[in-house]
Design a protein around this motif. Structure first.
Motif, PDB file in Angstrom:
ATOM      1  N   HIS A   1       0.864  -0.773   0.250  1.00 17.05           N
ATOM      2  CA  HIS A   1       0.353   0.317   0.017  1.00 17.05           C
ATOM      3  C   HIS A   1       0.613   0.997  -0.054  1.00 17.05           C
ATOM      4  CE1 HIS A   1      -2.251   3.020   2.714  1.00 17.05           C
ATOM      5  NE2 HIS A   1      -3.261   3.283   1.264  1.00 17.05           N
TER       6      HIS A   1
ATOM      7  N   PRO B   1      -6.898  -0.627   3.007  1.00 16.61           N
ATOM      8  CA  PRO B   1      -6.747  -0.508   1.942  1.00 16.61           C
ATOM      9  C   PRO B   1      -4.995  -0.860   0.911  1.00 16.61           C
ATOM     10  CG  PRO B   1      -4.748   0.983   3.683  1.00 16.61           C
ATOM     11  CD  PRO B   1      -5.946   0.162   4.519  1.00 16.61           C
TER      12      PRO B   1
ATOM     13  N   SER C   1      -3.831  -2.949  -1.933  1.00 16.36           N
ATOM     14  CA  SER C   1      -4.709  -4.238  -2.745  1.00 16.36           C
ATOM     15  C   SER C   1      -4.017  -4.821  -4.027  1.00 16.36           C
ATOM     16  CB  SER C   1      -4.790  -3.520  -4.218  1.00 16.36           C
ATOM     17  OG  SER C   1      -3.905  -2.646  -4.445  1.00 16.36           O
ATOM     18  N   ARG C   2      -2.898  -5.332  -3.528  1.00 16.73           N
ATOM     19  CA  ARG C   2      -1.626  -6.531  -3.953  1.00 16.73           C
ATOM     20  C   ARG C   2      -1.616  -7.592  -3.218  1.00 16.73           C
ATOM     21  NH1 ARG C   2       1.734  -4.112  -5.460  1.00 16.73           N
ATOM     22  NH2 ARG C   2       0.890  -2.292  -5.814  1.00 16.73           N
TER      23      ARG C   2
ATOM     24  N   PRO D   1       5.545  -0.146  -2.418  1.00 16.17           N
ATOM     25  CA  PRO D   1       3.901   0.429  -3.605  1.00 16.17           C
ATOM     26  C   PRO D   1       3.668   0.356  -3.729  1.00 16.17           C
ATOM     27  CG  PRO D   1       5.984   1.400  -2.195  1.00 16.17           C
ATOM     28  CD  PRO D   1       5.627   0.351  -2.058  1.00 16.17           C
ATOM     29  N   GLY D   2       3.025   0.705  -4.800  1.00 19.18           N
ATOM     30  CA  GLY D   2       2.574   0.717  -6.526  1.00 19.18           C
ATOM     31  C   GLY D   2       3.809   2.179  -7.431  1.00 19.18           C
ATOM     32  N   PHE D   3       3.523   2.046  -8.893  1.00 13.44           N
ATOM     33  CA  PHE D   3       4.004   3.885  -9.477  1.00 13.44           C
ATOM     34  C   PHE D   3       3.705   3.449 -10.658  1.00 13.44           C
ATOM     35  CE2 PHE D   3       7.161  -0.248  -8.894  1.00 13.44           C
ATOM     36  CZ  PHE D   3       7.793  -0.083 -10.029  1.00 13.44           C
ATOM     37  N   TRP D   4       3.816   4.042 -11.461  1.00 16.65           N
ATOM     38  CA  TRP D   4       3.440   4.848 -12.572  1.00 16.65           C
ATOM     39  C   TRP D   4       3.840   3.185 -13.373  1.00 16.65           C
ATOM     40  CZ3 TRP D   4      -0.513   6.424 -14.907  1.00 16.65           C
ATOM     41  CH2 TRP D   4      -0.680   6.676 -16.180  1.00 16.65           C
TER      42      TRP D   4
ATOM     43  N   SER E   1       2.833   7.289  -5.873  1.00 20.89           N
ATOM     44  CA  SER E   1       1.442   6.812  -6.669  1.00 20.89           C
ATOM     45  C   SER E   1       1.508   7.892  -7.323  1.00 20.89           C
ATOM     46  CB  SER E   1       0.551   6.905  -5.523  1.00 20.89           C
ATOM     47  OG  SER E   1       0.159   8.394  -5.282  1.00 20.89           O
TER      48      SER E   1
ATOM     49  N   VAL F   1      -2.196   3.276 -11.786  1.00 18.44           N
ATOM     50  CA  VAL F   1      -2.227   4.183 -10.220  1.00 18.44           C
ATOM     51  C   VAL F   1      -2.828   3.946  -9.519  1.00 18.44           C
ATOM     52  CG1 VAL F   1      -3.659   6.322 -10.265  1.00 18.44           C
ATOM     53  CG2 VAL F   1      -3.586   5.637 -12.530  1.00 18.44           C
ATOM     54  N   ALA F   2      -1.578   3.985  -8.111  1.00 23.60           N
ATOM     55  CA  ALA F   2      -1.485   3.091  -7.036  1.00 23.60           C
ATOM     56  C   ALA F   2      -2.202   4.431  -5.945  1.00 23.60           C
ATOM     57  CB  ALA F   2       0.065   3.330  -6.332  1.00 23.60           C
ATOM     58  N   ASN F   3      -2.706   3.393  -4.843  1.00 23.91           N
ATOM     59  CA  ASN F   3      -3.417   3.638  -3.845  1.00 23.91           C
ATOM     60  C   ASN F   3      -3.587   4.513  -3.595  1.00 23.91           C
ATOM     61  OD1 ASN F   3      -4.847   3.638  -0.822  1.00 23.91           O
ATOM     62  ND2 ASN F   3      -5.931   2.158  -3.070  1.00 23.91           N
TER      63      ASN F   3
END
Lengths: 281, 465
Positions: A209, A245, A247-248, A275-278, B174, B320-322
């Motif tokens: 997250h 929160p 999601s993965r 965490p996610g990134f573009w 993000s 597009v991260a949370n």
């Protein structure tokens, strides 16, 4: 009716005197080496005495309230506005006739502005593939935070340990949770049949997250909790998120046990950790 | 007497006497709520004074050293120079602990009084023409104050603030398209990059304070030029100011307020522990403390991060991260609405007149209701930032608390807003009654005969508010 008694200002004098006494107390406190609580209390009294004194002084002796001031007109008159516009346009007129030169100036300033952007590039390295890989390599020995290799016999069932690839104790992106579970409790994910020898599973410790270390493990339920935003992951079921929160799932590290019983990584994580990134697919 | 000669000396060179004389004569209206902005100003002064002292000892460096100071529990531990210098300030520098804690408390009170001041301006309509520009300056000051709070909070390089930086890095990551580069440029690489402490330091002690000082000057200059608003009362009109003269009454009282603010912050700094970084320990990337809450003014963002559903957009090879939604979109919309509010209200009410008399909250039930709804929304988010503590307190699963807040944050603001709106409508009638000193029914009864008239009146009211 009695004439109103004129205040003599004893209270004001007392407040200032109290402040002076507190300041003297501060001198002594610092002289003998200082003590935070005493200092705070004395600063409070020293400043508070002056505050009370000043406010009382104003209330007792200074004229307060009831005075009237006209606001006057805020905006200029239309004639003044018109005069300003005319003056400005008069000057602008000269520049208007040299339109090409003004355009070239714009080009020069624009080029200079873009030139000023380039040095910003030095602020940090190119992201490149750095978010896609960690320091884990095929055959990396699993070691504890102080560099001791972990053997398959070391951890009891239900035990948990933060581990790193050998030689990369300061690689923050490689922090991994090593958990030993009852092999029968594990829900083996398709394609990961050989990843968890003897009930050992290893998950990236970085929350998917917002990147906090997933620092809490509840042995009874087999759940991992992130203390930052309360995401919950099922350790026995591929660290899938079940609440909060995130999601993965936490990426899983394929493990193996070598001939002398030491835990090793089969290879790096198969997906980016954290965490996610573009540009993450 | 004593000012005569320097006055003449200065005036020969500047010719400032006539302006300075008018300044002394300037009238300031009195009301307790006008002190909120002043308290914020004096917090800023305390922040600068204590902050300068702290810079003499703080070392903005991530270089690792072995701590050898007086705080026994951490002796021999590997810490960053920044963290070691904070321990030195706290335990070895004379008055260091008090000044450090005063500085932190001043930051907490600074943002708090700015928010209260903003509420005062909002609910009394002080932002209306001609004061829209100063509203914009004020909202920018709030933004900068929060920013500098966060940068300062992050400097000690302790476990709690390091976790905050980790989240900030993830939030930067993000952002669509530019996020990855932005995070790498700002932090100097993948987290934890070693440039961030020294960069935050220059932002915290130079860039943002300079911007704050400049904008505070503009803020005050505009108040000076446009003159302060006042509440309506007999003798007070749109074209005058009724109150005390700057010299001596207002100035002496205001200086008194400065010392009072200093006194309270001194007491807090000495007696109320704040941010005990020696208990949190130095930042280690694989460690985290629980519970982990930020300073109060970031609570709404922390709460939004906890409540936002686990949505993430993954399509066409991109993510597009949370955190983008709760930590970028939400504050973006929040400040956009704040900036635009004076103009939106002008649009809605059609009121483009100059206003120097303030309104009471009950005079504008719609505005007051909307404001109350917004405050409720951010208040719920603030409490949601402690969902783990609430779960622990009531011994219920944290997931349940999260869902409770998710529902409340949607449902409560409209309910509170509507309730406040109705209450203000009622209060307005009562207020009108006391003003008239005749029973309202006596005034209204004739209109009851013509029901359409009353309804029309209501509609007009709605357009106006």
């Amino acid at each position: 009716m009695n004439a109103p008694r004129r205040p003599r200002g004893t209270s004001v004098a007392f407040a200032f005197a109290l402040s002076a006494a507190a300041s003297a107390g501060l001198w002594v406190t610092y002289w003998v080496g200082g003590q935070p609580q005493v200092e705070g209390a004395l600063i409070g009294v020293a400043l508070g005495g002056i505050a009370v004194g000043l406010v009382l002084l104003a209330k007792l002796f200074l004229p307060t309230g009831g005075l009237v001031e006209e606001r006057g007109r805020l905006a200029s008159t239309p004639a003044e506005q018109e005069a300003f516009s005319r003056e400005f346009e008069w000057g602008e007129g000269y520049l208007d006739r040299r339109r090409f030169l003004v355009r070239m100036l714009t080009v020069a300033l624009g080029a200079l502005g873009i030139a000023a952007v380039f040095p910003i590039r030095s602020l940090g390295p190119r992201p490149g593939r750095s978010l896609f890989r960690t320091a884990w390599r095929a055959g990396s020995r699993v070691v504890t935070e102080d560099g001791r290799p972990v053997a398959a016999a070391d951890l009891p069932v239900g035990g948990v340990l933060t581990v790193f690839p050998e030689g990369h104790l300061d690689a923050a992106d490689s922090q991994t949770l090593l958990i030993r579970m009852e092999p029968n409790d594990l829900v083996i994910q398709p394609g990961r049949e050989s990843w968890s020898p003897q009930g050992y599973v290893a998950y990236s410790k970085i929350c998917t997250h917002a990147g906090c270390p997933v620092g809490l493990y509840d042995r009874a339920s087999g759940r991992l909790f992130c203390p930052c935003h309360q995401s919950v992951f099922e350790a026995k079921d591929g660290a899938k998120p079940t609440a909060g929160p995130a999601s993965r799932p936490l990426p899983q590290l394929p493990l193996t046990v070598d001939a002398d019983g030491t835990l090793r990584a089969q290879r790096d994580f198969t997906e980016p950790v954290g965490p996610g990134f573009w540009n993450r697919p | 007497m004593i000012v005569r000669r320097p006055t003449r000396w200065l005036d020969d060179r500047l010719g400032a006497s006539s302006f300075a004389r008018t300044a002394l004569d300037k009238i300031f209206p009195d009301h307790w709520s006008f002190m909120l902005g002043e308290i914020a100003l004096y917090c800023f002064v305390v922040l600068v004074l204590t902050g300068i002292y702290l810079t003499f000892f703080f070392v903005p460096s991530s270089r690792e050293v072995v701590y050898q100071g007086t705080y026994a529990p951490l002796r021999g531990v590997d810490v960053s120079e920044a963290y070691a210098s904070i321990l030195r300030i706290s335990f070895d520098v004379r008055a260091g602990m008090v000044f450090r804690q005063m500085h932190h408390w001043a930051a907490i009170v600074f943002v708090a009084t700015i928010v209260l001041h903003l509420c005062r301006i909002f609910f009394t309509g002080a932002f209306r023409r001609p004061r829209e520009l100063n509203w914009i300056v004020g909202v920018t000051l709030l933004l900068l104050a929060i920013l500098n709070g966060f940068t300062g909070y992050s400097l000690p390089d302790d476990l709690l603030s390091g976790t905050g930086l980790r989240i900030a890095h993830s939030v930067a990551l993000s952002i669509p398209a530019v996020g990855t580069w932005l995070a790498f440029l700002v932090f100097g690489g993948e987290f934890p990059a070693h440039d961030i402490i020294s960069r935050l330091y220059v932002i915290h002690i130079l860039l943002v304070p300079a911007a704050l000082a400049t904008l505070i000057t503009v803020h005050l200059a505009l108040i000076w030029h446009q003159k302060h608003t006042q509440f309506p009362a007999p003798g007070r009109t749109e074209t005058n100011v009724v109150g005390s003269r700057l010299w001596p009454s207002y100035a002496i009282k205001s200086i008194g307020l400065f010392f009072a603010v200093g006194a309270v912050l001194g007491l807090l700094g000495g007696l109320a522990q704040v941010n005990p970084v020696w208990l949190y320990g130095p930042f280690v990337p694989q460690s985290v403390s629980s519970p982990a809450q930020p300073d109060w003014y970031l609570g709404w963002l922390e709460g939004a991060l906890r409540l936002f559903p686990n949505w993430e957009i993954r399509a066409f090879g991109h993510t597009v991260a949370n955190p983008f939604f709760p930590a970028i979109v939400l504050p973006g919309i929040t400040f956009l609405l704040l900036y635009l509010w004076p103009f939106m209200e002008q649009r809605l009410t059609g009121d483009r007149l100059q206003h120097n008399l303030l309104e009471r909250p009950r005079d504008r039930p719609v505005r007051t209701g909307l404001g109350a709804a917004a405050l409720t929304f951010y208040g719920v988010l603030f409490f949601a930032a402690s969902n783990d503590l609430i779960a622990r307190l009531f011994r219920i699963p944290v997931d349940g608390v999260t869902w409770f807040f998710r529902i409340v944050v949607i449902a409560l603001p409209p309910a509170v807003g509507f309730g406040v709106y109705r209450f203000m409508q009622g209060a307005r009638l009562i207020g009108a009654e006391s003003l008239l000193e005749v029973p309202l029914s006596a005034v209204i009864r004739p209109r009851r005969a013509a029901p359409s008239g009353e309804r029309e009146d209501d509609r007009k009211e709605e357009v106006r508010t």
